[in-house]
Scaffold this motif. Structure first.
Motif, PDB file in Angstrom:
ATOM      1  N   ALA A  73      -1.723   5.956   7.927  1.00 41.27           N
ATOM      2  CA  ALA A  73      -1.304   4.758   7.732  1.00 41.27           C
ATOM      3  C   ALA A  73      -1.403   4.439   6.360  1.00 41.27           C
ATOM      4  CB  ALA A  73      -2.286   3.510   8.245  1.00 41.27           C
ATOM      5  N   LEU A  74      -2.482   5.379   5.592  1.00 39.63           N
ATOM      6  CA  LEU A  74      -2.426   5.252   4.081  1.00 39.63           C
ATOM      7  C   LEU A  74      -1.093   6.048   3.503  1.00 39.63           C
ATOM      8  CD1 LEU A  74      -6.211   6.468   3.794  1.00 39.63           C
ATOM      9  CD2 LEU A  74      -5.332   4.314   2.772  1.00 39.63           C
ATOM     10  N   LEU A  75      -0.735   7.000   4.047  1.00 45.52           N
ATOM     11  CA  LEU A  75       0.476   7.554   3.559  1.00 45.52           C
ATOM     12  C   LEU A  75       1.800   6.628   3.411  1.00 45.52           C
ATOM     13  CD1 LEU A  75       0.172  11.174   4.779  1.00 45.52           C
ATOM     14  CD2 LEU A  75       0.172  10.355   2.393  1.00 45.52           C
ATOM     15  N   ILE A  76       1.994   6.108   4.715  1.00 48.59           N
ATOM     16  CA  ILE A  76       2.938   5.166   4.980  1.00 48.59           C
ATOM     17  C   ILE A  76       2.974   4.067   4.017  1.00 48.59           C
ATOM     18  CG2 ILE A  76       4.214   3.439   6.409  1.00 48.59           C
ATOM     19  CD1 ILE A  76       4.772   6.170   7.333  1.00 48.59           C
ATOM     20  N   GLY A  77       1.740   3.541   3.816  1.00 54.44           N
ATOM     21  CA  GLY A  77       1.395   2.345   2.830  1.00 54.44           C
ATOM     22  C   GLY A  77       1.744   2.927   1.470  1.00 54.44           C
ATOM     23  N   ALA A  78       1.579   4.355   1.165  1.00 56.19           N
ATOM     24  CA  ALA A  78       1.927   4.604  -0.257  1.00 56.19           C
ATOM     25  C   ALA A  78       3.152   4.733  -0.549  1.00 56.19           C
ATOM     26  CB  ALA A  78       1.112   6.169  -0.609  1.00 56.19           C
ATOM     27  N   VAL A  79       4.004   5.166   0.411  1.00 53.63           N
ATOM     28  CA  VAL A  79       5.687   5.462   0.397  1.00 53.63           C
ATOM     29  C   VAL A  79       6.092   3.937   0.449  1.00 53.63           C
ATOM     30  CG1 VAL A  79       7.473   5.905   1.556  1.00 53.63           C
ATOM     31  CG2 VAL A  79       5.743   7.497   1.768  1.00 53.63           C
ATOM     32  N   MET A  80       5.663   2.873   1.053  1.00 56.03           N
ATOM     33  CA  MET A  80       6.125   1.734   1.035  1.00 56.03           C
ATOM     34  C   MET A  80       5.975   1.221  -0.490  1.00 56.03           C
ATOM     35  SD  MET A  80       5.955   0.261   4.772  1.00 56.03           S
ATOM     36  CE  MET A  80       7.113  -1.189   4.551  1.00 56.03           C
ATOM     37  N   GLY A  81       4.866   1.419  -1.005  1.00 53.88           N
ATOM     38  CA  GLY A  81       4.249   0.884  -2.123  1.00 53.88           C
ATOM     39  C   GLY A  81       5.115   1.548  -3.208  1.00 53.88           C
ATOM     40  N   VAL A 200       0.504  -1.052  -7.529  1.00 47.82           N
ATOM     41  CA  VAL A 200       1.318  -1.342  -6.115  1.00 47.82           C
ATOM     42  C   VAL A 200       0.994  -0.397  -5.296  1.00 47.82           C
ATOM     43  CG1 VAL A 200       3.538  -1.785  -5.200  1.00 47.82           C
ATOM     44  CG2 VAL A 200       2.955  -2.797  -7.542  1.00 47.82           C
ATOM     45  N   ILE A 201       0.994   0.618  -5.542  1.00 50.82           N
ATOM     46  CA  ILE A 201       0.819   1.754  -4.386  1.00 50.82           C
ATOM     47  C   ILE A 201      -0.573   1.785  -3.811  1.00 50.82           C
ATOM     48  CG2 ILE A 201       0.644   4.179  -4.157  1.00 50.82           C
ATOM     49  CD1 ILE A 201       3.038   4.681  -5.987  1.00 50.82           C
ATOM     50  N   ILE A 202      -1.689   1.484  -4.791  1.00 53.98           N
ATOM     51  CA  ILE A 202      -2.954   1.186  -4.046  1.00 53.98           C
ATOM     52  C   ILE A 202      -2.822   0.042  -3.109  1.00 53.98           C
ATOM     53  CG2 ILE A 202      -5.555   0.669  -4.851  1.00 53.98           C
ATOM     54  CD1 ILE A 202      -5.068   2.353  -7.275  1.00 53.98           C
ATOM     55  N   GLY A 203      -2.328  -0.904  -3.823  1.00 52.87           N
ATOM     56  CA  GLY A 203      -2.605  -2.362  -2.835  1.00 52.87           C
ATOM     57  C   GLY A 203      -2.001  -1.914  -1.528  1.00 52.87           C
ATOM     58  N   SER A 204      -0.605  -1.299  -1.499  1.00 53.27           N
ATOM     59  CA  SER A 204       0.082  -0.817  -0.261  1.00 53.27           C
ATOM     60  C   SER A 204      -0.666  -0.136   0.756  1.00 53.27           C
ATOM     61  CB  SER A 204       1.603  -0.553  -0.856  1.00 53.27           C
ATOM     62  OG  SER A 204       2.358  -0.491   0.286  1.00 53.27           O
ATOM     63  N   MET A 205      -1.358   0.936  -0.134  1.00 50.04           N
ATOM     64  CA  MET A 205      -2.068   1.696   0.808  1.00 50.04           C
ATOM     65  C   MET A 205      -3.322   0.968   1.745  1.00 50.04           C
ATOM     66  SD  MET A 205      -2.482   5.047  -1.746  1.00 50.04           S
ATOM     67  CE  MET A 205      -3.265   6.102  -0.555  1.00 50.04           C
ATOM     68  N   LEU A 206      -3.936   0.074   0.882  1.00 45.71           N
ATOM     69  CA  LEU A 206      -4.673  -0.864   1.565  1.00 45.71           C
ATOM     70  C   LEU A 206      -4.206  -1.614   2.750  1.00 45.71           C
ATOM     71  CD1 LEU A 206      -7.403  -1.383  -1.555  1.00 45.71           C
ATOM     72  CD2 LEU A 206      -7.757  -0.254   0.545  1.00 45.71           C
ATOM     73  N   ALA A 207      -2.961  -1.944   2.397  1.00 47.79           N
ATOM     74  CA  ALA A 207      -2.280  -2.955   3.376  1.00 47.79           C
ATOM     75  C   ALA A 207      -2.283  -1.904   4.632  1.00 47.79           C
ATOM     76  CB  ALA A 207      -1.150  -3.465   2.810  1.00 47.79           C
ATOM     77  N   GLY A 208      -1.748  -0.871   4.452  1.00 46.32           N
ATOM     78  CA  GLY A 208      -1.345   0.018   5.862  1.00 46.32           C
ATOM     79  C   GLY A 208      -2.847   0.141   6.319  1.00 46.32           C
ATOM     80  N   MET A 209      -3.682   0.422   5.538  1.00 45.24           N
ATOM     81  CA  MET A 209      -5.209   0.491   6.227  1.00 45.24           C
ATOM     82  C   MET A 209      -5.577  -0.577   7.058  1.00 45.24           C
ATOM     83  SD  MET A 209      -8.568   2.123   4.409  1.00 45.24           S
ATOM     84  CE  MET A 209     -10.095   2.242   5.366  1.00 45.24           C
TER      85      MET A 209
END
Lengths: 310, 331
Positions: A73-81, A200-209
């Protein structure tokens, strides 16, 4: 009629439920806070959460390990971020539109992948509650705060951590500078693009989490539209909390506790038309927003792409 | 190589066109083209999946050459659904089922423009011209499940995880309360709603609150209940009574019984009526016509005392022969 609500067991039940319900909001909103502090608002949180929820669930289903699920989930979040940052920072696209695009992309893709890879309702063995030794024995507070799974604890630890990073470190200072006057930060040698990408990537990783919490720490299953608008509420909570970790935490807890309270009002059979309890958390949020909006401060460069020439 | 593939494609296209033309000329019984509009997904383990399986069962019986099926999912919003419905009608689909009470108004608006197409929606009862309304008597099976819960509960607290107070949920909850009341006036049925149809996290939380408050029997409707069923399974020591379809595969130790909707009978009736050129009908699903069924989970059936089964059976017969009417709220 309301006397039942004052029973200690009920109060503990309401507060413990509120603490648990606040977790996805805390994760997603504290992450979004970084993005917005750096000047990018990402309305795609909901879509990232959907993808985080799905990827966490699917990896856990196939490997049996919820830890790998959270990692996914963190990785996918990073990619989307990364995608969001590329569109909004490098290509300087209108952030509102690209965020909505990211939301629809994540929402649709998660449903599509679920059909493709799973295709039926099933459950996984997610994270279990870990009562903290000693602390969980404290009357009332123990059950309310210290008898949850690690993701709940982590989300509360994030409040001081993000506060420290944002206000006490050089990097945090750069983030805030980039979000207010990117031109000045740029002349001082701060890379606006790099800061914004990172945030943006940190934010998106936390959203994935946050999404993975729903599937691995809360329901232990995945269903279409499991996020049910929580990503948008998280974005609203960033405004509500005035871009500060404490404000966001207060908002998330207020919203979730009122939500828990309304569930219990219904469960105890207190005779009010159910529509009123159901809308209570939303109404309360609107009221508080209206009351505090008078002198609201926001990052001056929020939503404004930075162009050195421009 | 490339040229060959081109020739192949042209030949294939020509054959398709020619067979299509040929088909039209000698069509005596028109091929049924059915489109299904679903608010959630075909694998939601509840409302939408049960209808999808019903349609597929009919297709299997008629043969894929006689019946073509198209499905559009995730169209809970009637406005989006309206666009899809018009597209299907324009493409020549002759039966369009919009599976939800929320689609009634949209159909009222669209149906007059396509007089040769039969439309259907439900839960509902207003049928006319080319609009069919199907109407599961959810209260009947709910009453029977109320008897099970009422006689077997030890805590005398029974929790309902409802979606939104509308359509099927109202009928189900109303019938369920009457069933419990009939056998155990001391038991308390606590009805709560999440305010959503698909929020499984909220449904799980509501189920947890019910169980924390002492409920040992739980039930509920709509696709969100899968979250509640899983919460009940993880909690243990409680039973779930399911609706729409047999959900026991989700939690074989928890789901004790199910009211199953036999949508295939509804779909068949609509197809028959369409082929005969009849106008829209109000199609009822009930125990009397066999479109509703109460199923026990074979794994837990031994835990149901015989007297409970007898009481359920007796009430079912009374519902079928009309001596017992499960009431519905007035309006």
């Amino acid at each position: 009629m309301f006397a039942q609500l004052l029973h200690p067991d009920v109060i503990i039940g309401i507060l413990a439920t509120g603490v648990r319900l606040a977790t996805p909001f805390l994760l997603a909103a504290l992450g979004e806070m970084f993005a917005q502090r750096s000047g990018v608002y990402n309305l795609g949180v909901e879509g990232v959460m959907m993808m985080g929820a799905f990827s966490g669930f699917w990896v856990t289903l196939t490997t049996g390990s919820p830890w790998l699920g959270v990692l996914a989930a963190l990785l996918i979040g990073a990619v989307m971020g990364l995608l969001m940052a590329f569109i909004s920072v490098t290509l300087q696209a209108e952030q509102g539109i690209s965020g909505i695009g990211l939301y629809m992309f994540g929402w649709g893709l998660a449903g599509f992948l679920f059909r493709l890879l799973v295709g039926y309702v099933t459950s996984v063995d997610g994270f279990h509650d870990i009562p903290l030794p000693g602390l969980s024995r404290i009357p009332v507070l123990g059950t309310v705060f210290f008898d949850h799974n690690w993701m709940v604890y982590f989300s509360y630890l994030l409040i001081p951590i993000t506060w420290y990073i944002l206000f006490k470190t050089t990097w945090g200072l750069k983030v805030r500078a980039v979000g207010v006057t990117p031109e000045a930060a740029d002349t001082l040698g701060v890379s606006v693009a790099r800061i914004r990408y990172t945030c943006v990537i940190i934010g998106s990783m936390l959203a994935g989490m946050a999404g993975a919490f729903l599937t691995l720490g809360h329901t232990n299953m995945y269903a279409d539209n499991i996020t049910a608008g929580r990503g948008f509420i998280a974005v609203a909570l960033v405004y509500f909390g005035r871009w500060t970790p404490l404000g966001i935490a207060g908002g998330a807890l207020l919203f979730s506790t009122v939500d828990a309270l309304q569930l219990w009002i219904q469960v105890l059979g207190i005779d009010i038309p159910y529509e009123f309890p159901v809308m209570a958390p939303y109404v309360l949020t609107i009221i508080v927003l209206a009351l505090v909006s008078g002198r609201i401060w926001q990052p001056a460069a929020l939503g404004r792409p930075f162009d050195r020439e421009g | 190589m490339k040229r060959w593939s081109w020739i192949l494609i042209v030949v294939l296209l020509l054959t398709t066109v020619l067979t299509a033309c040929g088909g039209k000329q000698e069509a005596q019984t028109e091929k049924i083209r059915l489109a299904l509009i679903l608010p959630s997904t075909i694998d939601d383990m509840a409302w939408s999946q049960s209808m999808y399986e019903g349609v597929m069962a009919v297709q299997k019986e008629m043969g894929e050459d006689k019946m073509e099926v198209a499905v559009s999912e995730r169209l809970g919003n009637p406005v989006d659904a309206g666009a899809a419905i018009r597209q299907y009608a324009d493409q020549g689909y002759n039966i369009i089922i919009a599976h939800g009470s929320q689609y009634q108004n949209v159909l009222e608006e669209i149906a007059p423009d396509y007089p040769d197409v039969s439309f259907a929606y439900g839960t509902g009862y207003e049928a006319h011209d080319n609009i069919f309304a199907y109407d599961p008597q959810a209260q009947e099976g709910a009453y029977l499940q109320g008897i099970i819960a009422g006689m077997m509960t030890k805590s005398n607290i029974i929790g309902v995880v409802g979606p939104v107070e509308a359509g099927d949920a109202i009928k189900y909850n109303y019938g369920f309360q009457q069933g419990v009341e009939a056998v155990n006036p001391d038991a308390e049925v606590r009805i709560a709603y999440t305010g959503s149809f698909g929020d499984i996290a909220k449904a799980a939380e509501l189920a947890k609150a019910h169980m924390d408050a002492g409920a040992d029997f739980l039930t509920g409707t709509a696709q969100q209940v899968v979250g509640a069923i899983n919460a009940a399974k993880e909690h243990g020591g409680v039973y779930w009574l399911s609706n729409d379809m047999d959900q026991s595969s989700l939690a074989p130790e928890t789901v004790i019984s199910a009211q199953v909707y036999h949508w295939e009978k509804v779909v068949q009736q609509i197809i028959d009526a369409h082929q005969k050129g009849e106008t829209g009908k109000h199609i009822v699903l009930s125990f009397a016509n066999g479109a509703l069924e109460l199923k026990y989970n074979p794994q837990l059936e031994s835990q149901i005392p015989q007297e409970v089964k007898d009481a359920v059976e007796q009430a079912k017969q009374q519902i079928i022969d009309g001596t017992l009417t499960v009431k519905l709220p007035e309006n």
